[in-house]
Motif scaffolding. Structure first.
Motif, PDB file in Angstrom:
ATOM      1  N   GLU A 332       0.833  -1.204   0.000  1.00 27.11           N
ATOM      2  CA  GLU A 332       0.000   0.000   0.000  1.00 27.11           C
ATOM      3  C   GLU A 332       0.870   1.257   0.000  1.00 27.11           C
ATOM      4  O   GLU A 332       1.921   1.299   0.654  1.00 27.11           O
ATOM      5  N   LYS A 333       0.437   2.268  -0.714  1.00 25.48           N
ATOM      6  CA  LYS A 333       1.132   3.552  -0.709  1.00 25.48           C
ATOM      7  C   LYS A 333       0.551   4.403   0.406  1.00 25.48           C
ATOM      8  O   LYS A 333      -0.616   4.802   0.352  1.00 25.48           O
ATOM      9  N   VAL A 334       1.359   4.695   1.410  1.00 18.80           N
ATOM     10  CA  VAL A 334       0.835   5.395   2.583  1.00 18.80           C
ATOM     11  C   VAL A 334       1.262   6.855   2.656  1.00 18.80           C
ATOM     12  O   VAL A 334       0.653   7.640   3.381  1.00 18.80           O
ATOM     13  N   VAL A 335       2.317   7.245   1.914  1.00 17.67           N
ATOM     14  CA  VAL A 335       2.772   8.636   1.974  1.00 17.67           C
ATOM     15  C   VAL A 335       2.733   9.268   0.588  1.00 17.67           C
ATOM     16  O   VAL A 335       2.836   8.597  -0.427  1.00 17.67           O
ATOM     17  N   THR A 336       2.573  10.575   0.590  1.00 12.88           N
ATOM     18  CA  THR A 336       2.537  11.317  -0.665  1.00 12.88           C
ATOM     19  C   THR A 336       3.956  11.588  -1.157  1.00 12.88           C
ATOM     20  O   THR A 336       4.941  11.333  -0.450  1.00 12.88           O
ATOM     21  N   TRP A 337       4.059  12.137  -2.353  1.00 16.22           N
ATOM     22  CA  TRP A 337       5.363  12.288  -3.007  1.00 16.22           C
ATOM     23  C   TRP A 337       6.386  13.033  -2.162  1.00 16.22           C
ATOM     24  O   TRP A 337       7.551  12.655  -2.086  1.00 16.22           O
ATOM     25  N   TYR A 338       5.973  14.102  -1.494  1.00 16.27           N
ATOM     26  CA  TYR A 338       6.952  14.934  -0.802  1.00 16.27           C
ATOM     27  C   TYR A 338       7.377  14.369   0.552  1.00 16.27           C
ATOM     28  O   TYR A 338       8.354  14.832   1.149  1.00 16.27           O
ATOM     29  N   ALA A 339       6.653  13.357   1.046  1.00  9.57           N
ATOM     30  CA  ALA A 339       6.991  12.772   2.340  1.00  9.57           C
ATOM     31  C   ALA A 339       7.664  11.409   2.216  1.00  9.57           C
ATOM     32  O   ALA A 339       8.012  10.797   3.232  1.00  9.57           O
ATOM     33  N   GLN A 340       7.860  10.940   1.002  1.00 11.71           N
ATOM     34  CA  GLN A 340       8.434   9.600   0.826  1.00 11.71           C
ATOM     35  C   GLN A 340       9.818   9.482   1.458  1.00 11.71           C
ATOM     36  O   GLN A 340      10.114   8.509   2.161  1.00 11.71           O
ATOM     37  N   SER A 341      10.666  10.466   1.226  1.00 11.88           N
ATOM     38  CA  SER A 341      12.039  10.377   1.749  1.00 11.88           C
ATOM     39  C   SER A 341      12.090  10.521   3.257  1.00 11.88           C
ATOM     40  O   SER A 341      12.797   9.757   3.933  1.00 11.88           O
ATOM     41  N   ILE A 342      11.364  11.490   3.810  1.00  4.32           N
ATOM     42  CA  ILE A 342      11.428  11.686   5.262  1.00  4.32           C
ATOM     43  C   ILE A 342      10.846  10.483   5.995  1.00  4.32           C
ATOM     44  O   ILE A 342      11.342  10.077   7.049  1.00  4.32           O
ATOM     45  N   TRP A 343       9.830   9.871   5.431  1.00  9.12           N
ATOM     46  CA  TRP A 343       9.255   8.657   6.013  1.00  9.12           C
ATOM     47  C   TRP A 343      10.257   7.512   5.933  1.00  9.12           C
ATOM     48  O   TRP A 343      10.455   6.772   6.893  1.00  9.12           O
ATOM     49  N   LYS A 344      10.926   7.394   4.816  1.00  3.02           N
ATOM     50  CA  LYS A 344      11.904   6.318   4.626  1.00  3.02           C
ATOM     51  C   LYS A 344      13.060   6.446   5.619  1.00  3.02           C
ATOM     52  O   LYS A 344      13.503   5.444   6.200  1.00  3.02           O
ATOM     53  N   TYR A 345      13.544   7.681   5.844  1.00  8.82           N
ATOM     54  CA  TYR A 345      14.719   7.886   6.690  1.00  8.82           C
ATOM     55  C   TYR A 345      14.413   7.841   8.188  1.00  8.82           C
ATOM     56  O   TYR A 345      15.323   7.659   8.997  1.00  8.82           O
ATOM     57  N   THR A 346      13.166   8.040   8.571  1.00 12.51           N
ATOM     58  CA  THR A 346      12.875   8.205  10.004  1.00 12.51           C
ATOM     59  C   THR A 346      11.917   7.179  10.609  1.00 12.51           C
ATOM     60  O   THR A 346      11.862   7.058  11.835  1.00 12.51           O
ATOM     61  N   LYS A 347      11.159   6.463   9.810  1.00 15.02           N
ATOM     62  CA  LYS A 347      10.133   5.580  10.384  1.00 15.02           C
ATOM     63  C   LYS A 347      10.720   4.526  11.317  1.00 15.02           C
ATOM     64  O   LYS A 347      10.092   4.145  12.315  1.00 15.02           O
ATOM     65  N   ASP A 348      11.927   4.042  11.014  1.00 10.98           N
ATOM     66  CA  ASP A 348      12.532   3.009  11.856  1.00 10.98           C
ATOM     67  C   ASP A 348      13.167   3.570  13.116  1.00 10.98           C
ATOM     68  O   ASP A 348      13.668   2.802  13.959  1.00 10.98           O
ATOM     69  N   LYS A 349      13.147   4.903  13.240  1.00 10.72           N
ATOM     70  CA  LYS A 349      13.667   5.526  14.453  1.00 10.72           C
ATOM     71  C   LYS A 349      12.592   5.637  15.534  1.00 10.72           C
ATOM     72  O   LYS A 349      12.867   6.073  16.657  1.00 10.72           O
ATOM     73  N   VAL A 350      11.380   5.261  15.192  1.00 14.48           N
ATOM     74  CA  VAL A 350      10.256   5.386  16.124  1.00 14.48           C
ATOM     75  C   VAL A 350      10.077   4.073  16.884  1.00 14.48           C
ATOM     76  O   VAL A 350       9.924   3.008  16.277  1.00 14.48           O
ATOM     77  N   PHE A 351      10.108   4.153  18.211  1.00 18.65           N
ATOM     78  CA  PHE A 351       9.959   2.945  19.013  1.00 18.65           C
ATOM     79  C   PHE A 351       9.099   3.159  20.260  1.00 18.65           C
ATOM     80  O   PHE A 351       8.869   2.241  21.041  1.00 18.65           O
ATOM     81  N   ASP A 352       8.576   4.382  20.451  1.00 21.11           N
ATOM     82  CA  ASP A 352       7.712   4.645  21.600  1.00 21.11           C
ATOM     83  C   ASP A 352       6.913   5.926  21.344  1.00 21.11           C
ATOM     84  O   ASP A 352       6.984   6.520  20.259  1.00 21.11           O
ATOM     85  N   THR A 353       6.167   6.362  22.348  1.00 23.98           N
ATOM     86  CA  THR A 353       5.308   7.543  22.223  1.00 23.98           C
ATOM     87  C   THR A 353       6.113   8.798  21.926  1.00 23.98           C
ATOM     88  O   THR A 353       5.748   9.610  21.077  1.00 23.98           O
ATOM     89  N   GLU A 354       7.254   8.955  22.618  1.00 24.33           N
ATOM     90  CA  GLU A 354       8.056  10.160  22.455  1.00 24.33           C
ATOM     91  C   GLU A 354       8.639  10.262  21.045  1.00 24.33           C
ATOM     92  O   GLU A 354       8.620  11.329  20.420  1.00 24.33           O
ATOM     93  N   THR A 355       9.160   9.156  20.533  1.00 24.24           N
ATOM     94  CA  THR A 355       9.752   9.209  19.195  1.00 24.24           C
ATOM     95  C   THR A 355       8.682   9.342  18.111  1.00 24.24           C
ATOM     96  O   THR A 355       8.940   9.881  17.035  1.00 24.24           O
ATOM     97  N   ALA A 356       7.447   8.870  18.397  1.00 28.82           N
ATOM     98  CA  ALA A 356       6.345   9.080  17.455  1.00 28.82           C
ATOM     99  C   ALA A 356       6.002  10.567  17.375  1.00 28.82           C
ATOM    100  O   ALA A 356       5.721  11.096  16.302  1.00 28.82           O
ATOM    101  N   LEU A 357       6.051  11.232  18.528  1.00 31.38           N
ATOM    102  CA  LEU A 357       5.811  12.672  18.549  1.00 31.38           C
ATOM    103  C   LEU A 357       6.950  13.406  17.848  1.00 31.38           C
ATOM    104  O   LEU A 357       6.740  14.403  17.143  1.00 31.38           O
ATOM    105  N   ARG A 358       8.163  12.897  18.002  1.00 30.56           N
ATOM    106  CA  ARG A 358       9.321  13.481  17.329  1.00 30.56           C
ATOM    107  C   ARG A 358       9.149  13.374  15.803  1.00 30.56           C
ATOM    108  O   ARG A 358       9.438  14.314  15.060  1.00 30.56           O
TER     109      ARG A 358
END
Length: 546
Positions: A332-358
């Motif tokens: 499934e395509k979940v992000v739009t064109w301009y957010a593809q890179s930022i999602w790719k570089y940061t999604k695996d850095k999220v592991f709790d509530t605080e990092t999700a807010l980050r």
């Protein structure tokens, strides 16, 4: 910009309004207007009746005489009720004017929803707070959005919603969106019904154009924190986010309407149920990936009660991130064109509530860079290129909801589609184009915007290269773009002109035009550079603050 010799009040006027003043003053419809300019050459826009002395003491009376002569010219009796406002509407060259305070361009006709009308809508059992309307909503925008969201069931309620003294019954209107839209535009608005109000109140002869300088958006300023101009500004931002992202915006709207009107779903508990708090029902549809952060329109929502939805706002839950990663792993395509890179570089850095807010904060900055990048092409009038970002082809189909499954407080739908032959196809497209372009310009021009901006020499070189490529497009493409400019620019855009334009072009061919594809790839590179910088600053206090 205001001229050096302009009257003092003009220094605080919105630039759009200042330009509008000059256009009106030069328009043949107002030829012969008494005391048009002051001694310094600036326009005498106001002619109050309470001037007690001075060279222009009697300007008000002279202009009243002018309006009476104009009434005779256009065949309106000065003994008729509201004759002067009727004349002002009749001779106005565009039917739309900008607000002096905020520059918001509004229809001068009775075409905006009244508070009583909004109350009627809110009383319908299938309408919840996710359906956004206000007294700044144009009635034609309302009915298109209403039908988009809730489908054919609205036809049972439209006669009740629009009922008033002038229109006690509606038996002659067929149950089709084309018929209702046409009737509202040509008949209902013209009758100035109590269910609607004007974008600008009549104020002739006090104002040169015959209308109050402050539009509906800024007439009320009692509470600055919740003033209409601030609420309109928030709405503008949201509309900009919604219209410049990828995904099927029609099926997403339809599922949102289905959720708020389905009796079974109304009984479903909040996704946060069980945390020890009280969660009132019914719940509303929440975007698992917020559109405002750059996630795509998708026919999938989680159920949140009103307090949770309000508290979450445009933030990310840790559970949201995990769900979106899983959905992406399934293709499934979940992000739009301009957010593809930022999602790719940061999604695996999220592991709790605080990092999700980050992640929320990082993606918010990424989005602001993207919106300002789009605005660069808007300012340079590459409208045809921008049109290719609006996913207009989705409007070519009728969508039928086949199934809607509820799993772990998440509603996901499956739709089938058939080619549409309705005039409504162009109504949807016209509305999307108009709102998208207006909201992008207003988003970028908002004063005191505290948004993140990032650039460097490499990015600036890429921007200039992209703009140069668009300047060098074929003669045919430039001619089409110039035609679109002539339709969208200024304040006299007519839906019929835009409809004719859409009928003449091959949208899919334009989407795949080689130079446009090349420039989009350049934009992807710019957003990738931005994303790398944001990702590298993941631990910066701007994002890691509590």
């Amino acid at each position: 910009m205001a001229k050096k010799g302009a009257k003092k009040y003009n220094y605080d006027a919105n630039e759009k309004f200042i330009e509008y003043e000059e256009e009106i003053a030069k328009n043949p419809a107002y030829e012969g207007m008494p005391d048009l300019r002051l001694d310094d050459g600036s326009i005498q826009w106001e002619a109050p009746s309470n001037r007690g002395s001075g060279k222009f003491q009697f300007t008000h009376n002279k202009r009243l005489s002018w309006w009476k002569k104009k009434a005779s010219q256009v065949g309106i009796s000065t003994s008729a009720n509201h004759w002067i406002s009727t004349v002002a509407k009749t001779i106005h060259p565009t039917g739309r004017k900008p607000c002096k305070v905020c520059g918001n361009v509004m229809d001068i006709r009775y075409s905006y929803l009244s508070s009583n009308f909004i109350k009627r809508v809110r009383k319908l059992d299938y309408v919840d707070d996710t359906f956004e309307i206000s007294d700044l909503t144009h009635v034609l925008d309302f009915i298109v959005s209403f039908y988009d969201t809730y489908g054919a069931q609205i036809f049972d309620d439209l006669p009740v919603l629009f009922k008033c003294k002038q229109f006690p019954t509606f038996s002659e209107i067929p149950n089709s969106i084309d018929s209702w839209t046409d009737w509202l535009d040509k008949v209902y608005i013209a009758a100035e019904p109590s269910m609607l109000g004007p974008g600008a109140m009549s104020n002739a002869p006090d104002r040169l154009d015959g209308f109050h300088s402050f539009n509906r958006c800024c007439r009320s300023n009692a509470d600055k924190g919740r003033s209409k101009e601030n609420l309109a500004s928030y709405s503008t931002d949201r509309r900009a986010f919604e219209n410049w992202v990828d995904g099927n915006w029609i099926t997403a709207n339809k599922l949102m309407g289905y959720i708020s009107s389905n009796s079974k779903i109304k009984k479903e508990p909040c996704a946060n149920d069980g945390d020890g708090h009280t969660h009132p029902r019914p719940c509303s549809a929440d975007h698992i990936g917020p559109i405002s952060l750059g996630f795509s329109h998708r026919p999938e929502f989680q159920l949140l009660c009103a307090p949770c939805n309000s508290a979450k706002n445009n933030r990310m839950y840790y559970s949201d991130v995990k769900h979106l990663i899983e959905a992406e792993s399934k293709g499934e395509k979940v992000v739009t064109w301009y957010a593809q890179s930022i999602w790719k570089y940061t999604k695996d850095k999220v592991f709790d509530t605080e990092t999700a807010l980050r992640l929320t904060r990082v993606m918010r900055d990424n989005r602001n860079v993207a919106m300002m990048l789009l605005n660069e092409f808007l300012v340079n009038k590459h409208y045809l290129f921008l049109l290719t970002f609006l996913n207009l082809s989705y409007a070519n189909f009728d969508y039928k909801l086949n199934t809607a499954e509820i799993n772990n407080h998440i509603v996901k739908a499956n739709f089938s589609d058939t080619a549409s032959t309705l005039k409504y196809v162009n109504i949807q497209k016209i509305r999307k184009i108009r709102i998208a372009f207006e909201s992008l310009a207003e988003y970028a021009n908002k004063e005191n915007r505290n948004g993140y901006l990032f650039t460097n020499d490499s990015i600036e070189n890429l921007k200039n290269s992209a703009l140069d490529n668009l300047e060098d497009t074929s003669r045919d493409i430039q001619q089409i773009n110039n035609k679109l400019i002539s339709i969208l620019d200024y304040d006299d855009m007519k839906d019929i002109d835009l409809e004719e334009f859409l009928n003449e072009i091959d949208y899919e061919l334009i989407e795949n035009y080689p130079d446009f594809v090349k420039v989009k790839n350049t934009m992807f590179k710019i957003m990738d550079m931005t994303a790398k910088t944001l990702s590298d600053n993941w631990d910066d206090s701007r994002y890691s603050r509590e």
